[in-house]
Design a protein around this motif. Structure first.
Motif, PDB file in Angstrom:
ATOM      1  N   VAL A  28      40.683  35.783  35.162  1.00  8.34           N
ATOM      2  CA  VAL A  28      41.622  35.091  35.474  1.00  8.34           C
ATOM      3  C   VAL A  28      41.973  34.032  35.665  1.00  8.34           C
ATOM      4  O   VAL A  28      43.436  33.561  35.446  1.00  8.34           O
ATOM      5  CB  VAL A  28      41.367  35.632  37.218  1.00  8.34           C
ATOM      6  CG1 VAL A  28      42.124  35.329  38.118  1.00  8.34           C
ATOM      7  CG2 VAL A  28      41.593  37.355  37.744  1.00  8.34           C
ATOM      8  N   PHE A  82      37.169  38.002  37.878  1.00  4.99           N
ATOM      9  CA  PHE A  82      36.567  39.302  38.614  1.00  4.99           C
ATOM     10  C   PHE A  82      35.984  40.281  37.164  1.00  4.99           C
ATOM     11  O   PHE A  82      37.469  41.084  37.226  1.00  4.99           O
ATOM     12  CB  PHE A  82      38.048  39.907  39.400  1.00  4.99           C
ATOM     13  CG  PHE A  82      38.592  38.679  40.278  1.00  4.99           C
ATOM     14  CD1 PHE A  82      37.987  38.558  41.460  1.00  4.99           C
ATOM     15  CD2 PHE A  82      39.625  38.305  40.487  1.00  4.99           C
ATOM     16  CE1 PHE A  82      38.208  37.565  42.455  1.00  4.99           C
ATOM     17  CE2 PHE A  82      40.366  36.818  41.159  1.00  4.99           C
ATOM     18  CZ  PHE A  82      39.836  36.652  42.314  1.00  4.99           C
ATOM     19  N   SER A  91      54.339  36.295  38.580  1.00  4.32           N
ATOM     20  CA  SER A  91      52.742  36.903  39.967  1.00  4.32           C
ATOM     21  C   SER A  91      52.334  37.116  39.168  1.00  4.32           C
ATOM     22  O   SER A  91      52.168  36.983  37.964  1.00  4.32           O
ATOM     23  CB  SER A  91      53.541  37.981  40.910  1.00  4.32           C
ATOM     24  OG  SER A  91      52.594  38.455  40.921  1.00  4.32           O
ATOM     25  N   GLY A  92      50.231  37.233  39.463  1.00  2.00           N
ATOM     26  CA  GLY A  92      49.274  37.081  39.090  1.00  2.00           C
ATOM     27  C   GLY A  92      48.514  36.710  37.348  1.00  2.00           C
ATOM     28  O   GLY A  92      47.716  36.924  37.113  1.00  2.00           O
ATOM     29  N   SER A  93      49.805  35.049  37.619  1.00  2.00           N
ATOM     30  CA  SER A  93      48.804  34.174  36.904  1.00  2.00           C
ATOM     31  C   SER A  93      48.329  33.641  37.096  1.00  2.00           C
ATOM     32  O   SER A  93      47.296  32.653  36.661  1.00  2.00           O
ATOM     33  CB  SER A  93      49.844  33.822  36.155  1.00  2.00           C
ATOM     34  OG  SER A  93      50.747  32.902  37.345  1.00  2.00           O
ATOM     35  N   GLY A  94      47.710  33.751  38.514  1.00  2.00           N
ATOM     36  CA  GLY A  94      46.040  33.229  38.552  1.00  2.00           C
ATOM     37  C   GLY A  94      46.163  32.154  39.955  1.00  2.00           C
ATOM     38  O   GLY A  94      44.899  30.997  39.534  1.00  2.00           O
ATOM     39  N   LYS A  95      47.335  31.565  40.240  1.00  2.00           N
ATOM     40  CA  LYS A  95      47.868  30.367  41.360  1.00  2.00           C
ATOM     41  C   LYS A  95      46.834  29.989  41.904  1.00  2.00           C
ATOM     42  O   LYS A  95      46.241  29.589  43.019  1.00  2.00           O
ATOM     43  CB  LYS A  95      49.353  30.538  41.646  1.00  2.00           C
ATOM     44  CG  LYS A  95      50.575  30.347  40.281  1.00  2.00           C
ATOM     45  CD  LYS A  95      51.736  29.984  40.627  1.00  2.00           C
ATOM     46  CE  LYS A  95      52.387  31.418  41.509  1.00  2.00           C
ATOM     47  NZ  LYS A  95      52.143  32.959  40.443  1.00  2.00           N
ATOM     48  N   SER A  96      47.055  31.444  43.053  1.00  2.00           N
ATOM     49  CA  SER A  96      46.311  31.961  43.931  1.00  2.00           C
ATOM     50  C   SER A  96      44.938  31.588  43.702  1.00  2.00           C
ATOM     51  O   SER A  96      43.878  30.417  44.771  1.00  2.00           O
ATOM     52  CB  SER A  96      46.767  33.162  44.664  1.00  2.00           C
ATOM     53  OG  SER A  96      47.878  32.966  45.368  1.00  2.00           O
ATOM     54  N   THR A  97      44.513  31.966  42.913  1.00  2.00           N
ATOM     55  CA  THR A  97      42.730  31.783  42.646  1.00  2.00           C
ATOM     56  C   THR A  97      42.152  30.930  42.659  1.00  2.00           C
ATOM     57  O   THR A  97      41.477  30.691  43.084  1.00  2.00           O
ATOM     58  CB  THR A  97      42.797  33.103  41.068  1.00  2.00           C
ATOM     59  OG1 THR A  97      43.116  34.315  41.816  1.00  2.00           O
ATOM     60  CG2 THR A  97      41.377  33.310  40.928  1.00  2.00           C
TER      61      THR A  97
HETATM   62  N1  ADP Z   1      39.586  39.707  44.619  1.00  2.00           N
HETATM   63  C1  ADP Z   1      40.160  39.946  43.984  1.00  2.00           C
HETATM   64  N2  ADP Z   1      39.873  41.112  42.848  1.00  2.00           N
HETATM   65  C2  ADP Z   1      40.264  41.388  41.774  1.00  2.00           C
HETATM   66  N3  ADP Z   1      40.696  40.943  41.044  1.00  2.00           N
HETATM   67  C3  ADP Z   1      41.948  39.736  41.752  1.00  2.00           C
HETATM   68  C4  ADP Z   1      40.784  39.599  43.187  1.00  2.00           C
HETATM   69  N4  ADP Z   1      42.436  38.348  43.549  1.00  2.00           N
HETATM   70  C5  ADP Z   1      42.505  37.858  42.385  1.00  2.00           C
HETATM   71  N5  ADP Z   1      42.719  39.107  41.475  1.00  2.00           N
HETATM   72  C6  ADP Z   1      43.494  39.184  40.158  1.00  2.00           C
HETATM   73  O1  ADP Z   1      43.389  38.605  39.790  1.00  2.00           O
HETATM   74  C7  ADP Z   1      45.092  38.017  38.461  1.00  2.00           C
HETATM   75  C8  ADP Z   1      45.739  36.814  39.398  1.00  2.00           C
HETATM   76  O2  ADP Z   1      46.173  36.868  40.469  1.00  2.00           O
HETATM   77  P1  ADP Z   1      46.771  35.032  42.204  1.00  2.00           P
HETATM   78  O3  ADP Z   1      45.483  34.940  41.858  1.00  2.00           O
HETATM   79  O4  ADP Z   1      46.813  36.274  43.031  1.00  2.00           O
HETATM   80  O5  ADP Z   1      48.063  35.432  40.895  1.00  2.00           O
HETATM   81  P2  ADP Z   1      49.421  34.644  41.568  1.00  2.00           P
HETATM   82  O6  ADP Z   1      48.674  34.019  42.810  1.00  2.00           O
HETATM   83  O7  ADP Z   1      49.465  33.481  40.262  1.00  2.00           O
HETATM   84  O8  ADP Z   1      49.868  35.854  41.560  1.00  2.00           O
HETATM   85  C9  ADP Z   1      45.678  39.486  39.146  1.00  2.00           C
HETATM   86  O9  ADP Z   1      45.596  39.993  37.898  1.00  2.00           O
HETATM   87  C10 ADP Z   1      44.485  39.723  40.823  1.00  2.00           C
HETATM   88  O10 ADP Z   1      45.063  41.384  40.762  1.00  2.00           O
END
Ligand code: ADP
Ligand code: MG
Lengths: 257, 215
Positions: free
Chosen positions: A21, A16, A41-47
């Motif tokens: 990420v 991003f 949290s923040g490790s990139g799982k959702s991404t």
């Molecule tokens: N749309 C976005 N724009 C900028 N940064 C993002 C966005 N989505 C997620 N991030 C960043 O990417 C990193 C991983 O996020 P995320 O995948 O949500 O982690 P998790 O699901 O493991 O908690 C985090 O640092 C988050 O702040």
């Protein structure tokens, strides 16, 4: 056809802006397999999960589903048609349910099949009833989302995704927003899907659930897969120090809750 | 207060009120059309449309509506636009209120949680289908009240077209003042009629809003 696994992610990377990420992620999921993704949290799982259906397209790397590349580079119009098509095969369940509040439970479920599969009202209704029976919510068919508990909402969201007959289901912390006493009813539905051999990728904080349901567990940290293996190894005897530290901390906080 | 005079002239004011109502309705329709197009432009994927939308909004909100009307009605013929006063009034006021409605409609659309779009796109709905079946029905409910505020402003704004001699409520009052020298009665009469129109419209909007909430 390429010789790819049912779901395959190759050399996935995602940034991003200047924030990287995901780095060099590789993942193969066979048909009927259930993979859990855990990590802080923040490790990139959702991404990673959102990359699979192009909600957050990868910066580089490939994603394949049953021999079809999901993240093809195409001209805009063709790309839109392509993703609209492949997304029908990928069910996704969100932490905050994202039910459509202006539609009844029935309409939430039938909207996409009617629009995209050309189903008649009758066929779509039958499908809605079938899916709702499966998640045990037939009596709520004409309710609005605001009239449901969190657990019921999530079960409807699962039924809505299943109505498209997806090839794979993605769960992004499906129970994290629920009150503790409502978690089990959602877990039960997911377990039932597991018994039916639905291919699933499940991001979760519930180690017990992951251990009992999943074939394989990935531990992610800082955008990389630090360790992966069968649940009994990852949870009982992890090799990596970061995995150990995470599990130690996590089990502790779970106890303190 | 000259009650006799009021009783004598009020039928003419009712006629003028009818003109004000027609002006308001046509202006509102044109405004909603401009507002919808404007909002679509402001939310477009394409930068060029976003720029056009932004320029439209800042141009028409950034200058007095009266000047816009004058440019259209008095300046129009110079560049080949011939309109009668009523047409110029509807178009001038409609395009003007459309700029405000653009922002109202856009605001309601972006107030809908991103998760709604994501969930629908995830099911395979196209951008347009997601907008049409998921986002817009929810946004429509949110925009009823603020659009009501725009329409309230628009009705009062129709008084401006007296300046280009459209025979509506304000112009009619001015005309009768010219012959009767009774500004108090004449403005009171037109003011009362404005109030009735605005009150009725407000009730209509509130009714719509209530209905939208129930379903
Ligand atoms: N749309 C976005 N724009 C900028 N940064 C993002 C966005 N989505 C997620 N991030 C960043 O990417 C990193 C991983 O996020 P995320 O995948 O949500 O982690 P998790 O699901 O493991 O908690 C985090 O640092 C988050 O702040
Ligand atoms: Mg997450």
């Amino acid at each position: 056809m390429t010789d790819t696994a049912f779901v395959e992610i190759r050399n996935a990377a995602k940034s991003f802006g200047s924030l990287q990420v995901l780095r060099d992620i590789n993942l193969k999921v066979e048909r009927g397999q259930i993979v859990a993704i855990i990590g802080p949290s923040g490790s990139g799982k959702s991404t990673l999960l959102r990359a699979i259906n192009e909600l957050d397209p990868l910066s580089s790397g490939e994603i394949w589903l049953e021999g079809v590349q999901i993240n093809k580079k195409l001209p805009h119009r063709q790309y839109e048609r392509h993703v609209n098509q492949v997304r029908q095969d990928i069910g996704m369940v969100f932490q905050h349910f994202n039910l459509f509040p202006h539609l009844t439970v029935r309409e939430n479920i039938t909207l996409a099949p009617k629009l995209l599969k050309g189903m008649s009202a009758g066929e779509a209704n039958a499908l809605a009833e079938q899916q709702l029976a499966k998640v045990g919510l037939m009596e709520k068919i004409d309710a609005y989302p605001s009239q449901l508990s969190g657990g019921q909402k999530q079960r409807v969201a699962i039924a809505r995704a299943l109505a498209m007959k997806p090839k794979v289901m993605l769960f992004d912390e499906a129970t994290s927003a629920l009150d503790p006493e409502l978690v089990e009813e959602v877990n039960l539905v997911m377990k039932q899907l597991a018994e039916e051999h639905m291919t699933m990728i499940i991001v979760t904080h519930e180690m017990g659930f992951a251990e009992s349901v999943c074939d394989r567990v990935l531990f992610m940290d800082g955008g990389v897969v630090v360790e992966e293996g069968p649940p009994e190894v990852i949870f009982r005897n992890p090799e990596n120090e970061r995995t150990r530290a995470f599990l130690r901390k996590h089990l502790q906080t779970n106890h303190n809750r | 207060m000259d009650v006799d005079l009021i009783l004598r002239v009020y039928p003419f004011f009712l006629q003028a009120a009818w003109v004000t109502i027609q002006l308001s309705v046509l202006t509102a329709v044109l405004g909603l059309a401009c507002g919808s197009l404007g909002a679509a432009a402001r939310l477009s994927r394409l930068r060029i449309f976003r720029i056009i939308g932004a320029v439209y909004v800042s141009l028409f909100r950034g200058t007095p509506a009266l000047i816009q009307l004058f440019i259209l009605y008095f300046g129009g013929p110079q560049i080949g636009i011939q309109l009668d006063a009523f047409e110029a009034g509807v178009i001038g006021l409609g395009v003007n209120i459309g700029a405000y409605m653009t922002e109202t409609i856009r605001g309601a659309i972006i107030a809908i949680d991103r998760g709604q779009t994501e969930a629908s796109r995830t099911l395979g709905l196209s951008r347009w289908q997601s907008m049409r079946y998921v986002v817009l029905p929810q946004a429509a409910r949110l925009m009823i009240r603020p659009l009501g505020v725009n329409i309230n402003a628009l009705i009062k704004g129709t008084a401006l077209v007296a300046a280009i001699s459209v025979v509506e409520l304000t112009y009619t009052a001015q005309r009768y003042i010219g012959s009767t020298y009774k500004p108090f009665e004449m403005f009171l009469l037109s003011g009362t009629l404005y109030m009735i129109i605005i009150y009725a419209t407000g009730r209509g909007i509130a009714w719509l809003d209530r209905r939208a909430r129930i379903t």
